[in-house]
Design an enzyme around this catalytic site. Structure first.
Site, mmCIF file in Angstrom:
data_model
loop_
_atom_site.group_PDB
_atom_site.id
_atom_site.type_symbol
_atom_site.label_atom_id
_atom_site.label_comp_id
_atom_site.label_asym_id
_atom_site.label_seq_id
_atom_site.Cartn_x
_atom_site.Cartn_y
_atom_site.Cartn_z
ATOM 1 C CG HIS A 137 -34.866 -43.142 8.307
ATOM 2 N ND1 HIS A 137 -35.583 -44.045 8.241
ATOM 3 C CD2 HIS A 137 -34.692 -42.689 9.570
ATOM 4 C CE1 HIS A 137 -36.236 -44.275 9.373
ATOM 5 N NE2 HIS A 137 -35.750 -43.617 10.298
ATOM 6 C CD GLU A 138 -31.158 -42.056 11.049
ATOM 7 O OE1 GLU A 138 -31.874 -41.285 11.944
ATOM 8 O OE2 GLU A 138 -31.425 -43.197 10.952
ATOM 9 C CG HIS A 141 -35.142 -38.810 12.497
ATOM 10 N ND1 HIS A 141 -36.464 -38.878 12.297
ATOM 11 C CD2 HIS A 141 -34.885 -40.200 12.419
ATOM 12 C CE1 HIS A 141 -36.794 -40.350 12.271
ATOM 13 N NE2 HIS A 141 -35.657 -41.029 12.288
#
Length: 259
Positions: A137-138, A141
């Site tokens: 997920h990160e 980003h």
């Protein structure tokens, strides 16, 4: 989950994302959720220590770092994200760009674009599977910030990267059903509803905005960002071979982590 960046400069290709010091208050950055980001500590009551819920931070940090290393060596998703970042000119050094820390109870991880670090909350991410999910997920980003020059103070940009992370790393029919985002009457919209719900909760956690403002931002950018599947190239179905296929296909696009 992401931190809120207030920089509007293109990221460095040596280390993804700009590095200047911020003049913004800690609360604006979301550092209240990540106290070690501001040289602080999570408060620990005597009761929590006696119950074994606190006082083991050093051991948990070691276990977290082991899980991170294991994911980077064996997880197809994490390896693909490492390769995609490297191919985009933003290679990841796990000693520099990934940090296991003690966080507030409400978060399991985050991305700090100022220090360009993925944060794994070792007090909340207990298992290797959770660590893998947080890393993926990160890193989405981080990938968006590196490759697309995201401006995290722009609410539409924030909505877009949260949509992409939810779309590629989290939502499935099972999770949507559990969260109440689907029913037998809207099966076709199951995944989109889950993505919107996850993106909304992430935005509200890190920005001091109203629910309506976040929803409007999500709706403005949803179609474009939902259909942007880079660098995975597909949405992942639970109990399928999609993860293995994503990793194998990534090699053809130059997303090789070098292992």
């Amino acid at each position: 989950m992401t931190f809120v960046d207030v920089q509007n400069e293109p990221p460095s290709k040596d280390i993804p994302g700009p590095q200047p010091e911020s003049k913004v208050s800690n609360d604006e950055w979301g550092y209240d959720l990540y106290p070690e980001r501001r040289q602080g500590r999570v408060s620990k009551s005597i009761g929590k220590v006696m119950l074994g819920l606190a006082g083991r931070e050093g051991l948990r940090k070691i276990e977290c770092e082991r899980s991170v290393y294991q994911c980077i060596k064996t997880s197809p998703l994490v390896r693909l994200m490492m390769g995609a970042l490297k191919a985009s000119g933003c290679p990841v050094d796990i000693r520099r760009h990934i940090s296991c820390e003690d966080c507030a109870p409400s978060v399991s991880g985050g991305y700090d674009p100022i220090l360009n670090q993925v944060v794994i909350c070792h007090n909340n991410a207990f298992r290797e599977g959770i660590v893998q999910s947080v890393l993926t997920h990160e890193m989405i980003h981080m990938f968006d910030y590196c490759r697309n020059n995201l401006d995290f103070k722009n609410i539409d940009h924030l909505a877009c990267t949260e949509i992409r992370a939810a779309n590629l790393a989290h939502c499935s029919f099972l999770s949507a059903w559990t969260n109440g985002d689907t029913s037998i009457f809207n099966f076709k919209e199951t995944h989109q509803n889950c993505v919107k719900s996850k993106a909304l909760s992430s935005m509200l956690a890190v920005r001091n905005i109203t629910k309506l403002e976040a929803i409007n931002a999500i709706e403005r950018v949803f179609t474009k960002c939902y259909n942007d599947l880079e660098p995975l190239g597909r949405r992942l179905r639970r109990n399928s071979l999609d993860i293995q296929k994503v990793f194998q296909d990534g090699i053809y696009f130059g997303y090789d982590d070098g292992q």
